[in-house]
Design a protein around this motif. Structure first.
Motif, PDB file in Angstrom:
ATOM      1  N   LEU A  37     -12.755   2.082   4.980  1.00 21.48           N
ATOM      2  CA  LEU A  37     -12.193   2.761   6.148  1.00 21.48           C
ATOM      3  C   LEU A  37     -13.134   2.753   7.355  1.00 21.48           C
ATOM      4  N   ALA A  38     -14.374   2.324   7.154  1.00 23.66           N
ATOM      5  CA  ALA A  38     -15.331   2.261   8.259  1.00 23.66           C
ATOM      6  C   ALA A  38     -14.916   1.148   9.217  1.00 23.66           C
ATOM      7  N   PRO A  39     -15.294   1.262  10.490  1.00 31.34           N
ATOM      8  CA  PRO A  39     -14.967   0.198  11.446  1.00 31.34           C
ATOM      9  C   PRO A  39     -15.519  -1.146  10.950  1.00 31.34           C
ATOM     10  N   VAL A  78     -11.609  -6.418  -1.018  1.00 28.28           N
ATOM     11  CA  VAL A  78     -10.231  -5.989  -0.796  1.00 28.28           C
ATOM     12  C   VAL A  78     -10.259  -4.695   0.011  1.00 28.28           C
ATOM     13  N   MET A  79      -9.600  -4.717   1.144  1.00 19.34           N
ATOM     14  CA  MET A  79      -9.477  -3.511   1.974  1.00 19.34           C
ATOM     15  C   MET A  79      -8.355  -2.634   1.411  1.00 19.34           C
ATOM     16  N   PHE A  80      -7.195  -3.283   1.214  1.00 15.93           N
ATOM     17  CA  PHE A  80      -6.052  -2.605   0.595  1.00 15.93           C
ATOM     18  C   PHE A  80      -5.111  -3.648   0.032  1.00 15.93           C
ATOM     19  N   GLU A 118       9.247  -0.557   7.004  1.00 10.41           N
ATOM     20  CA  GLU A 118       8.838   0.807   7.349  1.00 10.41           C
ATOM     21  C   GLU A 118       8.066   1.464   6.205  1.00 10.41           C
ATOM     22  N   ILE A 119       8.509   1.258   4.971  1.00 15.70           N
ATOM     23  CA  ILE A 119       7.811   1.830   3.806  1.00 15.70           C
ATOM     24  C   ILE A 119       6.392   1.285   3.727  1.00 15.70           C
ATOM     25  N   ILE A 120       6.226  -0.018   3.940  1.00 15.91           N
ATOM     26  CA  ILE A 120       4.907  -0.636   3.887  1.00 15.91           C
ATOM     27  C   ILE A 120       4.029  -0.120   5.020  1.00 15.91           C
ATOM     28  N   ALA A 121       4.559  -0.056   6.230  1.00  9.25           N
ATOM     29  CA  ALA A 121       3.789   0.436   7.372  1.00  9.25           C
ATOM     30  C   ALA A 121       3.301   1.860   7.117  1.00  9.25           C
ATOM     31  N   THR A 122       4.168   2.692   6.560  1.00 16.37           N
ATOM     32  CA  THR A 122       3.814   4.082   6.284  1.00 16.37           C
ATOM     33  C   THR A 122       2.765   4.174   5.175  1.00 16.37           C
ATOM     34  N   GLY A 127      -2.757   5.255   3.811  1.00 19.50           N
ATOM     35  CA  GLY A 127      -3.966   4.832   3.116  1.00 19.50           C
ATOM     36  C   GLY A 127      -5.197   4.837   4.013  1.00 19.50           C
ATOM     37  N   GLY A 128      -5.029   5.189   5.285  1.00 19.33           N
ATOM     38  CA  GLY A 128      -6.161   5.317   6.199  1.00 19.33           C
ATOM     39  C   GLY A 128      -6.344   4.155   7.150  1.00 19.33           C
ATOM     40  N   PHE A 129      -5.390   3.225   7.176  1.00 14.92           N
ATOM     41  CA  PHE A 129      -5.490   2.041   8.030  1.00 14.92           C
ATOM     42  C   PHE A 129      -4.430   2.113   9.121  1.00 14.92           C
ATOM     43  N   PRO A 130      -4.564   1.280  10.166  1.00 11.30           N
ATOM     44  CA  PRO A 130      -3.465   1.188  11.137  1.00 11.30           C
ATOM     45  C   PRO A 130      -2.211   0.668  10.429  1.00 11.30           C
ATOM     46  N   PRO A 131      -1.027   1.120  10.829  1.00 13.02           N
ATOM     47  CA  PRO A 131       0.203   0.649  10.174  1.00 13.02           C
ATOM     48  C   PRO A 131       0.301  -0.871  10.226  1.00 13.02           C
TER      49      PRO A 131
END
Length: 162
Positions: A37-39, A78-80, A118-122, A127-131
């Protein structure tokens, strides 16, 4: 065709109805949190896989499942990752048999896609990332690719060595 009085009969219009839509399976993983989650110095590489499957529930009802898998990686980590199976039950009537398969495999997932997106974006946002906003999908191209792959597999299995 005539109706017995000499007048032409009209064919009933084709119908496509969405009877239900639902999440069958949803998984989101953020395996390297909180470090992920860090920059970051660079944008992650994002890989997305999309597949469509269908099951006959009855003569006129079909369950269509849109499967979307994705993974974001940065510097080998892996970020997510996510895995979504989003489905709908569709009633299709008065459609010629030769048009039924393309309708089920192209139009039905096209109707499901905005909801899956929309489900994936949410999930990614939660999860702490931009949509993650998935680009539109060419379901006609995906259908053609799958049909070509099936034809090639059938040709390969049908060929007998001499």
């Amino acid at each position: 065709m005539t109706n017995g009085n000499g007048a032409p009969t009209e064919q009933a219009p084709a119908q496509l109805n969405v009877l239900a839509q639902y999440t069958k399976d949803l998984s989101f993983e953020n395996p390297n949190a909180p470090g992920s989650l860090a920059p970051q110095q660079q944008q992650p590489a994002i890989n997305i896989q999309i597949n469509v499957g269908a099951n006959n529930l009855s003569e006129s009802e079909f369950e269509v499942t849109l499967s979307v898998e994705g993974k974001a990686e940065n510097a080998g980590k892996v970020m997510f990752s996510f895995d979504l199976a989003y489905a709908g039950v569709f009633r299709i009537v008065n459609v010629p048999k030769e048009n039924l398969h393309p309708l089920v495999m192209i139009e039905c997932p096209r109707l499901l896609f905005p909801f899956a997106r929309e489900i994936i974006a949410t999930a990614v946002r939660d999860g702490g990332f931009p949509p993650l906003m998935l680009d539109p999908v060419d379901f006609v191209g995906l259908y053609r690719q799958n049909m070509e792959r099936q034809a090639a597999a059938q040709a390969a299995s049908g060929a007998k060595p001499s």
